[in-house]
Design a protein around this motif. Structure first.
Motif, PDB file in Angstrom:
ATOM      1  N   ASP A  16      -6.224   5.364  -2.849  1.00 37.41           N
ATOM      2  CA  ASP A  16      -5.426   4.266  -2.702  1.00 37.41           C
ATOM      3  C   ASP A  16      -6.504   3.567  -1.846  1.00 37.41           C
ATOM      4  N   ARG A  17      -5.833   2.188  -2.261  1.00 38.35           N
ATOM      5  CA  ARG A  17      -6.828   0.821  -1.493  1.00 38.35           C
ATOM      6  C   ARG A  17      -5.939   0.189  -0.550  1.00 38.35           C
ATOM      7  N   THR A  54      -3.693  -2.448   1.777  1.00 31.98           N
ATOM      8  CA  THR A  54      -3.575  -3.781   1.747  1.00 31.98           C
ATOM      9  C   THR A  54      -4.570  -4.407   2.767  1.00 31.98           C
ATOM     10  N   GLY A  55      -5.319  -5.403   2.403  1.00 31.76           N
ATOM     11  CA  GLY A  55      -6.251  -6.102   3.241  1.00 31.76           C
ATOM     12  C   GLY A  55      -7.677  -5.563   3.111  1.00 31.76           C
ATOM     13  N   SER A  58     -10.963  -4.245   0.599  1.00 26.97           N
ATOM     14  CA  SER A  58     -11.767  -4.662  -0.803  1.00 26.97           C
ATOM     15  C   SER A  58     -12.951  -3.582  -1.214  1.00 26.97           C
ATOM     16  N   THR A  83      -4.761  -1.879  -6.483  1.00 22.38           N
ATOM     17  CA  THR A  83      -4.261  -0.993  -5.309  1.00 22.38           C
ATOM     18  C   THR A  83      -4.825   0.434  -5.135  1.00 22.38           C
ATOM     19  N   THR A 137     -13.084  -4.665   5.116  1.00 22.82           N
ATOM     20  CA  THR A 137     -11.630  -5.320   5.575  1.00 22.82           C
ATOM     21  C   THR A 137     -12.064  -6.257   6.411  1.00 22.82           C
TER      22      THR A 137
END
Length: 335
Positions: free
Chosen positions: A3-4, A6-7, A9, A24, A47
């Motif tokens: 998973d990536r 939120t917020g 890269s 995502t 992040t």
């Protein structure tokens, strides 16, 4: 598949696998894996946000998995940032022309170190920066900027900024500590808790008296001027001045300067003022407090028989609201 959150890269994945990033997820293709073999995969994310991030990884295969419950794992990471705070201290009162020192104390309340720390102050109207002292490097203009540098967790640094006001006024300086972009508690990045009431002085030359008033040719007289600060604030940089004809003699050894009844070590010097007129100037080293009285006695000797006029005046390095009381006249006759 990773998973990536939120917020975040995608920065890089394990070179042994072809890892690609979507909006995502990050997918890494492993290929075959022999019975009992293992493989470590590394995915690097970055992040600019702070907080708690939970990363999930899931392994899938074209071959049927007999125990699918162990195909997913997760890890939680706490991302921290410096929490910079600043407090400001300074005088509640001051006078025009006096030095007003404001001290900003910066603290890193966060769990990690801070770099590129700066303290800025918008210079209040009608003030001049006369100094900025600290372990920081400061530049002064409309905005005063001081570079503190790095600050470890729980460490503090101080920045002192000295101002002078040219008018009577009330000022409330404000300071800001940065960088603020990732600060988890932005409310403590500013401080404007100090209000300074600045009062003005008002000097009045109330007396100019010779003693004696009548002398024989070649005799001397002691001309005493009395100056009172009738304003609400202290007068800084006071200079008493007496104008005399250039042909007169000034006896500096007879000079007596008193604040109240206490003699000071202030001295007076003579110089050319205009053609035919000299000035005797007596600067006071200390400010003259509100209500303070200074007397200056100067020994002079007229050069000829007749009636002469001398003028006394007071000057100081700030605005005086009552300039019409700055001079008076003395007529001294001698035969």
């Amino acid at each position: 598949t990773f998973d990536r959150p939120t917020g975040t890269s995608f920065v890089a994945g394990s070179s042994s696998s072809g890892c690609t990033s979507g909006a995502t997820t990050v997918t890494c293709t492993v290929g075959g894996l022999a019975n009992g073999a293992s493989l470590d995969l590394t995915v690097v994310l970055s992040t600019s946000a702070t907080g708690t991030f939970t990363e999930h990884a899931t392994v899938t295969s074209d071959t049927s998995d007999s125990v699918p419950t162990n195909d997913t794992g997760s890890v939680t990471t706490q991302v921290a940032a410096p929490d910079l705070g600043v407090t400001l201290s300074g005088p509640a009162t001051g006078s025009v022309g006096a030095t007003l020192v404001y001290t900003a104390t910066v603290t890193n309340n966060g769990p990690v170190g801070a770099t590129g720390v700066t303290v800025t102050m918008a210079r209040p109207a009608n003030t001049t920066v006369i100094g900025a002292a600290s372990s920081a490097t400061c530049t002064t203009s409309t905005t005063i900027t001081c570079s503190v540098g790095s600050l470890a967790p729980s460490a503090t640094a101080t920045v002192s900024i000295a101002l002078q006001s040219s008018v009577g006024q009330t000022i409330t300086p404000s300071v800001l500590v940065g960088p603020t972009a990732d600060d988890p508690v932005p409310a403590n990045n500013t401080s404007s808790t100090v209000t300074t009431s600045i009062t003005n002085a008002d000097l009045s030359l109330t007396k100019l008296v010779p003693s004696p008033t009548s002398i024989t040719i070649g005799g001397s007289t002691l001309v005493t001027g009395t100056v009172t600060n009738v304003g609400a604030g202290a007068a800084n940089g006071v200079i008493y001045q007496l104008l005399i004809p250039s042909a007169w003699t000034f006896d500096a050894s007879r000079t007596v300067v008193k604040v109240g009844t206490t003699a000071t070590s202030d001295t007076c010097t003579r110089s050319t003022y205009l053609t035919g007129t000299d000035q005797i100037r007596c600067p006071l080293a200390a400010p003259l407090a509100a209500g303070g009285v200074v007397t200056v006695a100067l020994g002079v000797t007229p050069d000829a028989i007749g009636v002469s006029t001398v003028y006394g005046a007071t000057f100081f390095g700030q605005t005086d609201p009552d300039t019409d009381r700055k001079s008076t006249r003395l007529n001294s006759s001698h035969t």
